[in-house]
Design a protein around this motif. Sequence first.
Motif, mmCIF file in Angstrom:
data_model
loop_
_atom_site.group_PDB
_atom_site.id
_atom_site.type_symbol
_atom_site.label_atom_id
_atom_site.label_comp_id
_atom_site.label_asym_id
_atom_site.label_seq_id
_atom_site.Cartn_x
_atom_site.Cartn_y
_atom_site.Cartn_z
ATOM 1 N N ASN A 85 0.875 -1.168 0.000
ATOM 2 C CA ASN A 85 0.000 0.000 0.000
ATOM 3 C C ASN A 85 0.915 1.222 0.000
ATOM 4 N N TYR A 86 1.531 1.450 -1.158
ATOM 5 C CA TYR A 86 2.540 2.497 -1.279
ATOM 6 C C TYR A 86 1.995 3.873 -0.915
ATOM 7 N N SER A 87 0.781 4.153 -1.349
ATOM 8 C CA SER A 87 0.227 5.489 -1.175
ATOM 9 C C SER A 87 -0.204 5.758 0.256
ATOM 10 N N GLY A 88 -0.503 4.705 1.010
ATOM 11 C CA GLY A 88 -1.031 4.889 2.353
ATOM 12 C C GLY A 88 -2.517 5.169 2.372
ATOM 13 N N ILE A 89 -3.224 4.845 1.287
ATOM 14 C CA ILE A 89 -4.669 5.048 1.259
ATOM 15 C C ILE A 89 -5.329 4.232 2.364
ATOM 16 N N SER A 90 -6.197 4.868 3.124
ATOM 17 C CA SER A 90 -6.914 4.215 4.226
ATOM 18 C C SER A 90 -8.331 4.744 4.222
ATOM 19 N N ASP A 91 -9.263 3.904 3.798
ATOM 20 C CA ASP A 91 -10.614 4.380 3.550
ATOM 21 C C ASP A 91 -11.614 3.264 3.843
ATOM 22 N N PRO A 92 -12.626 3.514 4.668
ATOM 23 C CA PRO A 92 -13.575 2.442 5.025
ATOM 24 C C PRO A 92 -14.362 1.903 3.841
ATOM 25 N N ALA A 93 -14.665 2.750 2.867
ATOM 26 C CA ALA A 93 -15.396 2.269 1.690
ATOM 27 C C ALA A 93 -14.535 1.306 0.891
ATOM 28 N N ILE A 94 -13.263 1.642 0.737
ATOM 29 C CA ILE A 94 -12.355 0.752 0.011
ATOM 30 C C ILE A 94 -12.199 -0.564 0.763
ATOM 31 N N ASP A 95 -12.081 -0.502 2.084
ATOM 32 C CA ASP A 95 -11.985 -1.734 2.874
ATOM 33 C C ASP A 95 -13.201 -2.621 2.649
ATOM 34 N N ALA A 96 -14.386 -2.020 2.614
ATOM 35 C CA ALA A 96 -15.611 -2.799 2.408
ATOM 36 C C ALA A 96 -15.638 -3.424 1.016
ATOM 37 N N LEU A 97 -15.174 -2.682 0.015
ATOM 38 C CA LEU A 97 -15.166 -3.207 -1.352
ATOM 39 C C LEU A 97 -14.130 -4.309 -1.524
ATOM 40 N N ILE A 98 -13.015 -4.208 -0.820
ATOM 41 C CA ILE A 98 -12.019 -5.284 -0.857
ATOM 42 C C ILE A 98 -12.647 -6.583 -0.365
ATOM 43 N N LYS A 99 -13.428 -6.498 0.699
ATOM 44 C CA LYS A 99 -14.104 -7.697 1.223
ATOM 45 C C LYS A 99 -15.059 -8.286 0.187
ATOM 46 N N LYS A 100 -15.727 -7.412 -0.540
ATOM 47 C CA LYS A 100 -16.638 -7.888 -1.588
ATOM 48 C C LYS A 100 -15.873 -8.663 -2.665
ATOM 49 N N VAL A 101 -14.696 -8.198 -3.002
ATOM 50 C CA VAL A 101 -13.878 -8.891 -4.004
ATOM 51 C C VAL A 101 -13.443 -10.254 -3.473
ATOM 52 N N ILE A 102 -12.921 -10.269 -2.261
ATOM 53 C CA ILE A 102 -12.374 -11.504 -1.697
ATOM 54 C C ILE A 102 -13.448 -12.575 -1.541
ATOM 55 N N PHE A 103 -14.646 -12.176 -1.148
ATOM 56 C CA PHE A 103 -15.702 -13.148 -0.865
ATOM 57 C C PHE A 103 -16.752 -13.240 -1.968
ATOM 58 N N ALA A 104 -16.393 -12.809 -3.175
ATOM 59 C CA ALA A 104 -17.336 -12.926 -4.294
ATOM 60 C C ALA A 104 -17.761 -14.377 -4.472
ATOM 61 N N LYS A 105 -19.052 -14.601 -4.607
ATOM 62 C CA LYS A 105 -19.569 -15.981 -4.643
ATOM 63 C C LYS A 105 -19.474 -16.617 -6.009
ATOM 64 N N ASP A 106 -19.289 -15.823 -7.060
ATOM 65 C CA ASP A 106 -19.129 -16.375 -8.403
ATOM 66 C C ASP A 106 -18.403 -15.344 -9.268
ATOM 67 N N ARG A 107 -18.150 -15.707 -10.505
ATOM 68 C CA ARG A 107 -17.367 -14.838 -11.384
ATOM 69 C C ARG A 107 -18.073 -13.518 -11.647
ATOM 70 N N ASP A 108 -19.369 -13.536 -11.871
ATOM 71 C CA ASP A 108 -20.098 -12.297 -12.133
ATOM 72 C C ASP A 108 -19.995 -11.339 -10.951
ATOM 73 N N GLU A 109 -20.100 -11.896 -9.751
ATOM 74 C CA GLU A 109 -19.986 -11.064 -8.549
ATOM 75 C C GLU A 109 -18.577 -10.493 -8.424
ATOM 76 N N LEU A 110 -17.578 -11.310 -8.748
ATOM 77 C CA LEU A 110 -16.192 -10.843 -8.674
ATOM 78 C C LEU A 110 -15.957 -9.686 -9.640
ATOM 79 N N VAL A 111 -16.434 -9.813 -10.868
ATOM 80 C CA VAL A 111 -16.242 -8.749 -11.864
ATOM 81 C C VAL A 111 -16.916 -7.466 -11.400
ATOM 82 N N ALA A 112 -18.147 -7.575 -10.912
ATOM 83 C CA ALA A 112 -18.874 -6.383 -10.458
ATOM 84 C C ALA A 112 -18.187 -5.730 -9.269
ATOM 85 N N ALA A 113 -17.742 -6.536 -8.305
ATOM 86 C CA ALA A 113 -17.088 -5.988 -7.115
ATOM 87 C C ALA A 113 -15.753 -5.343 -7.466
ATOM 88 N N THR A 114 -15.016 -5.958 -8.385
ATOM 89 C CA THR A 114 -13.712 -5.403 -8.770
ATOM 90 C C THR A 114 -13.889 -4.093 -9.523
#
Length: 611
Positions: free
Chosen positions: A528-557
């Motif tokens: 995390n070179y920039s040091g970005i720290s943001d609760p919305a980004i943290d929540a979206l990262i979780k959506k990517v990691i726990f995507a239940k299928d490929r369509d969900e992964l693409v949308a979350a990413t």
Amino acid sequence: MASWAPKFLLSAATSLFLAFGAFAQGADGWRIGISTIGDLKHPQGFDHFDYVNPQAPKGGTLRLSDEGNFDTLNPLLARGEVGAGLSLVFDTLLMPALDELSSSYGLLAESLKYPDDLTSATFRLRAEAKWADGQPVTPDDVVFSFEQAKKNDPQMEFYYRHVKSAEKTGDRDVTFNFDEPNNRELPQIVGQLVIVPKHWWEANGADGKPRDISRTSLEIPMGSGPYKMVSVTPGSKIRYELRDDYWGKNLNVNVGQNNFGVIEYTYFADRDVMFEAFRSNNTDYWWENAAKRWATAYDFPAVKDGRVKREETESEMRKVGVMVGFIFNLRRDKFADEKVREALNYAFDFEELRRTIFYGSYERIDSFFFRTELASSGLPQGRELEILNEVKDKLPPEVFTTPYANPVGGDPAKLRDNLRTAIGMLKEAGYELKGNRMVNVKTGQPLSFEILLNGPTIEPVALAFSQNLKKIGIDASVRSIEPSQFTNRWRSRDFDVMYNGWGESINPGNEQAEYWGSDAAKREGSQNYSGISDPAIDALIKKVIFAKDRDELVAATRALDRVLLAKHIVVPSYTSRTSRLAYWNSITHPAELPEYGLGMPGVWWSTSAGK
């Protein structure tokens, strides 16, 4: 890669997302490999990967180059500059397939299995797997490697943060236990772990003193891989030789690979010197990163008479997204305001650079997942919009109303308009032009910073950027340093702006927390070179990691990409859709390179071998 957050139930869609064809799984649950996108391509007992030449001759020498220097040969330590080619010495549990998007097959491990809820993964080691001294590779080696990697490398500690333990569960079995269910990537990423010999590291070294895996070392290491390191000139040269007694030389995943009898790495001060060594036939292979050199510097006799071949290929770019550019250190107060960061993008005139020094090459990057289906575009729709609405109260309105677009220059009029826009944004952020300097209205401090570069390659680009910034009163100095210094500077966060980037797979997951997560922002040495720290980004990262299928992964990413772009943590620069290769006719490769890689040095071979 790492993960946390909502615990999605493993649905039929998830089972497809983590699919492994029936042919790849036995009745007892053991599998020959793992894929996080669709089925494995190869069945049980396959002969070899399709992209290799199984009749490739063994022997000959491959001479490669690297830039800078090295000061350690310890593969599990996050200190120092690690010597090139160590992967030739150390096998991993699994080996990736270069013609599949996200598949790996057993190497040290003959098979793996895990429960439906993905709370653990068990690997069964091959009985024939041996270290170079003839001792077997054991579960104790795997446990030791895992524990030492987490202990001695902060990035590995973060990467494997949800792998709570590794334990011996059979004579040849080792089980990794996870602290959360349904993290689809954890079985595969533990398969990437570098395995080192516990008994070797716990013995005395060549100097008679106990070895210490927590310290840098230039002692020649011992591994289980196809090559042995035979000589080292500190900071200058490393030589590897193919092992006749390599335990895995006849494995299907190794057939047609590891063909060179000798592989040598020589270090050079910078890439210009490296290229001259290639031109002079002192190295065999060159990956070109400069459009000007590709366009103008290949007029030497060996190219004209065919002894040096040139190729452009999309292979390694097909499953790789990229963001590279001038990264702001948000830990500096001067870059805390998004308007300041956005304004500086208006001083980067890519179109002028493309016309004058890029010879019409390259494309401007406009996504953190550039050139993949994961890149956001237009306005959010469908499932992506639904995901963004879940964190709407934490996002700037333009995420929903304004598609991201880089400023367009290319002529003096457009540049003047862009610089006027930048001045207006800086005024909103509390700056104004006084004389010929941009100053903070409250503090009277001028806006100035240093642009840090890893060597001189990007200097013409950075200097052009700096000159445009000077036109609006910003003093941006440019400093090029050698690679080891550059690494130390970014690890310790000792920079204002640096030119660097992130590579992205077509199957993002746990690594997103390392790149953008708030916890990683606090940790020295994270990516995390920039040091970005943001609760919305943290929540979206979780959506990517726990995507239940490929369509969900693409949308979350895409949602994550859109928000990262809105934060303006980097002035995006440029990239190419092809890799530019040059090599002497002393080496060659199969008629078709792998679909998703160059296969260097694995699937290449010497044209003099066997003669």
